[in-house]
Scaffold this motif. Structure first.
Motif, mmCIF file in Angstrom:
data_model
loop_
_atom_site.group_PDB
_atom_site.id
_atom_site.type_symbol
_atom_site.label_atom_id
_atom_site.label_comp_id
_atom_site.label_asym_id
_atom_site.label_seq_id
_atom_site.Cartn_x
_atom_site.Cartn_y
_atom_site.Cartn_z
ATOM 1 N N ASP A 1 2.935 -0.736 1.291
ATOM 2 C CA ASP A 1 3.916 -1.697 1.800
ATOM 3 C C ASP A 1 3.286 -2.688 2.773
ATOM 4 N N ALA A 2 2.409 -2.195 3.641
ATOM 5 C CA ALA A 2 1.817 -3.068 4.656
ATOM 6 C C ALA A 2 0.974 -4.167 4.018
ATOM 7 N N ILE A 3 0.109 -3.813 3.072
ATOM 8 C CA ILE A 3 -0.706 -4.846 2.417
ATOM 9 C C ILE A 3 0.184 -5.792 1.621
ATOM 10 N N SER A 4 1.184 -5.261 0.938
ATOM 11 C CA SER A 4 2.056 -6.097 0.116
ATOM 12 C C SER A 4 2.843 -7.085 0.961
ATOM 13 N N LEU A 5 3.441 -6.616 2.052
ATOM 14 C CA LEU A 5 4.254 -7.499 2.895
ATOM 15 C C LEU A 5 3.392 -8.533 3.612
ATOM 16 N N HIS A 6 2.200 -8.125 4.054
ATOM 17 C CA HIS A 6 1.288 -9.076 4.672
ATOM 18 C C HIS A 6 0.906 -10.162 3.672
ATOM 19 N N SER B 1 -8.234 -5.808 4.390
ATOM 20 C CA SER B 1 -7.364 -6.723 3.654
ATOM 21 C C SER B 1 -6.889 -7.869 4.548
ATOM 22 N N TYR B 2 -6.542 -7.550 5.783
ATOM 23 C CA TYR B 2 -6.137 -8.595 6.723
ATOM 24 C C TYR B 2 -7.249 -9.636 6.876
ATOM 25 N N LEU B 3 -8.472 -9.157 7.057
ATOM 26 C CA LEU B 3 -9.585 -10.075 7.280
ATOM 27 C C LEU B 3 -9.854 -10.910 6.028
ATOM 28 N N TRP B 4 -9.781 -10.293 4.860
ATOM 29 C CA TRP B 4 -9.990 -11.040 3.610
ATOM 30 C C TRP B 4 -8.971 -12.165 3.467
ATOM 31 N N HIS B 5 -7.728 -11.901 3.816
ATOM 32 C CA HIS B 5 -6.710 -12.944 3.722
ATOM 33 C C HIS B 5 -7.044 -14.129 4.632
ATOM 34 N N GLU B 6 -7.716 -13.858 5.734
ATOM 35 C CA GLU B 6 -8.107 -14.950 6.622
ATOM 36 C C GLU B 6 -9.312 -15.722 6.090
ATOM 37 N N LEU B 7 -10.230 -15.011 5.425
ATOM 38 C CA LEU B 7 -11.497 -15.618 5.037
ATOM 39 C C LEU B 7 -11.480 -16.248 3.645
ATOM 40 N N THR B 8 -10.630 -15.755 2.761
ATOM 41 C CA THR B 8 -10.660 -16.209 1.380
ATOM 42 C C THR B 8 -10.028 -17.598 1.226
ATOM 43 N N LEU C 1 9.370 -5.605 9.463
ATOM 44 C CA LEU C 1 9.231 -4.498 8.521
ATOM 45 C C LEU C 1 7.760 -4.141 8.328
ATOM 46 N N LEU C 2 6.912 -5.150 8.230
ATOM 47 C CA LEU C 2 5.465 -4.930 8.134
ATOM 48 C C LEU C 2 4.948 -4.154 9.342
ATOM 49 N N THR C 3 5.380 -4.560 10.527
ATOM 50 C CA THR C 3 4.929 -3.895 11.752
ATOM 51 C C THR C 3 5.313 -2.414 11.739
ATOM 52 N N ALA C 4 6.519 -2.118 11.268
ATOM 53 C CA ALA C 4 6.972 -0.731 11.202
ATOM 54 C C ALA C 4 6.117 0.078 10.231
ATOM 55 N N ARG C 5 5.728 -0.526 9.107
ATOM 56 C CA ARG C 5 4.910 0.188 8.137
ATOM 57 C C ARG C 5 3.495 0.420 8.663
ATOM 58 N N VAL C 6 2.949 -0.569 9.389
ATOM 59 C CA VAL C 6 1.631 -0.378 9.988
ATOM 60 C C VAL C 6 1.682 0.736 11.025
ATOM 61 N N ASP C 7 2.746 0.769 11.821
ATOM 62 C CA ASP C 7 2.887 1.828 12.818
ATOM 63 C C ASP C 7 2.957 3.207 12.153
ATOM 64 N N THR C 8 3.665 3.299 11.031
ATOM 65 C CA THR C 8 3.739 4.564 10.297
ATOM 66 C C THR C 8 2.357 5.013 9.854
ATOM 67 N N LEU C 9 1.562 4.078 9.335
ATOM 68 C CA LEU C 9 0.208 4.420 8.907
ATOM 69 C C LEU C 9 -0.661 4.803 10.095
ATOM 70 N N ALA C 10 -0.461 4.139 11.223
ATOM 71 C CA ALA C 10 -1.250 4.454 12.424
ATOM 72 C C ALA C 10 -0.971 5.862 12.923
ATOM 73 N N GLU C 11 0.270 6.313 12.790
ATOM 74 C CA GLU C 11 0.667 7.625 13.298
ATOM 75 C C GLU C 11 0.416 8.756 12.304
ATOM 76 N N ALA C 12 0.108 8.419 11.047
ATOM 77 C CA ALA C 12 0.043 9.408 9.975
ATOM 78 C C ALA C 12 -0.977 10.527 10.201
ATOM 79 N N PRO C 13 -2.208 10.242 10.678
ATOM 80 C CA PRO C 13 -3.197 11.330 10.769
ATOM 81 C C PRO C 13 -2.745 12.534 11.586
ATOM 82 N N ALA C 14 -1.879 12.326 12.558
ATOM 83 C CA ALA C 14 -1.442 13.436 13.407
ATOM 84 C C ALA C 14 -0.554 14.419 12.660
ATOM 85 N N THR C 15 -0.007 14.012 11.515
ATOM 86 C CA THR C 15 0.943 14.860 10.789
ATOM 87 C C THR C 15 0.391 15.393 9.474
#
Length: 311
Positions: free
Chosen positions: A188-193, A267-274, A234-248
């Motif tokens: 979701d995060a890559i898609s929404l970004h 992916s974020y960086l590629w979108h800036e550079l491409t 919505l993107l921010t919420a999905r990134v936060d979910t991914l950030a918190e995932a390793p603990a669970t």
């Protein structure tokens, strides 16, 4: 694979050699797979180029002729080039995608277990069916859109293919609800970004129908900027979910999900550079912002020293 043949560069104007070079798909793979060796980078890049071609041009060409039946038949034929036993078939490829699948599959499948092959083939099928579905459907609900985007966006395939360089995930990981939640958050995060960054270009091209910003704009009766804010929240919420995932997660899943975090940052960086999105990143919507958005860039920094682009 003959992807630059004249019949494929007419519409949209993305598959001339110049446009292909500007998109820099190999850079996307290098940034999202920072620990892969040269052979793995070549393999993963080739698979993604084939599927980008399908999404950008190959199946949409059938829409020009309103020929859904032929498009569906082509999807069925493509799947014949991905047999679950991984062995070559006496089939003669007749177009660039068939040639790509025939060229890549035997070598890719050689290191996979039968269950892994099944997941890989299923992810390709899910993507192809999603693109086929998108050709004739416009989503008007944001929640429905997220579900459909997970299919036609192809990121589920990206996640499964990442195992090729890291090793197959065990059944207990794949059954974990927390793991599936983390993968969905990555997708979701890559898609929404991508939706936010590509929105201006898609408006100009007339291909904006199934873009999350446009869905939010129409469904919620917002202007473009406010619709982008909704999608970015919505993107921010999905990134936060991914950030918190390793603990669970089960311990054996943590390295893989950490790689998903790094891939999101890449992916974020590629979108800036491409050059694929033209001036989209500086257009009406600007760059996505928010705490979760910043976290995406920080994923690679938290993981310790990484390879530089020169490496």
């Amino acid at each position: 694979m003959d992807m630059f043949d004249e019949e494929y560069v007419q519409w949209p104007q993305r598959w001339s050699e110049e446009k292909f070079g500007e998109a820099d798909f190999p850079l996307f793979i290098a940034l999202t797979h920072p620990d892969a060796d040269a052979g793995e980078l070549d393999l993963v890049t080739a698979w993604h180029v084939a599927l980008w071609f399908v999404d950008d041009l190959f199946l949409p060409l059938y829409r020009c002729d309103h020929d859904q039946e032929s498009a569906a038949a082509q999807v069925e034929r493509l799947m014949l080039f991905l047999p679950l036993d991984g062995l070559p078939r006496p089939l003669s490829p007749g177009n660039p995608v068939e040639r790509a699948f025939a060229d890549l599959w035997t070598g890719t499948a050689a290191t996979m277990s039968p269950l892994w092959r099944d997941r890989f083939v299923s992810s390709v099928r899910r993507f192809l069916d999603g693109v086929l579905w998108e050709l004739d459907h416009a989503v008007t609900d944001l929640i429905e859109y997220l579900g459909a985007r997970r299919d036609f966006g192809g990121l589920q395939f990206t996640a499964v293919l990442m195992e090729h360089g890291m090793g197959e995930l065990g059944p207990n990981v794949l059954r974990s609800r927390e793991f599936r939640t983390a993968v969905d958050a990555f997708v979701d995060a890559i898609s929404l970004h991508n939706d936010i960054v590509s929105y201006d270009l898609e408006v100009d091209e007339g291909t904006v129908g199934n873009n999350g910003v446009e869905v939010a704009r129409v469904a919620l009766r917002l202007d473009r900027r406010d619709a982008a804010t909704v999608v970015n929240d919505l993107l921010t919420a999905r990134v936060d979910t991914l950030a918190e995932a390793p603990a669970t997660l089960p311990p054996e899943a943590v390295p893989f999900v950490t790689s998903l975090q790094e891939a999101l940052a890449g992916s974020y960086l590629w979108h800036e550079l491409t050059g694929r999105f033209g001036q989209a990143t500086a257009g009406i919507l600007g760059k996505p912002r928010g705490l979760g958005t910043s976290a995406a860039y920080a994923f690679s920094e938290r993981s310790g020293p990484r390879h530089t682009l020169q490496d």
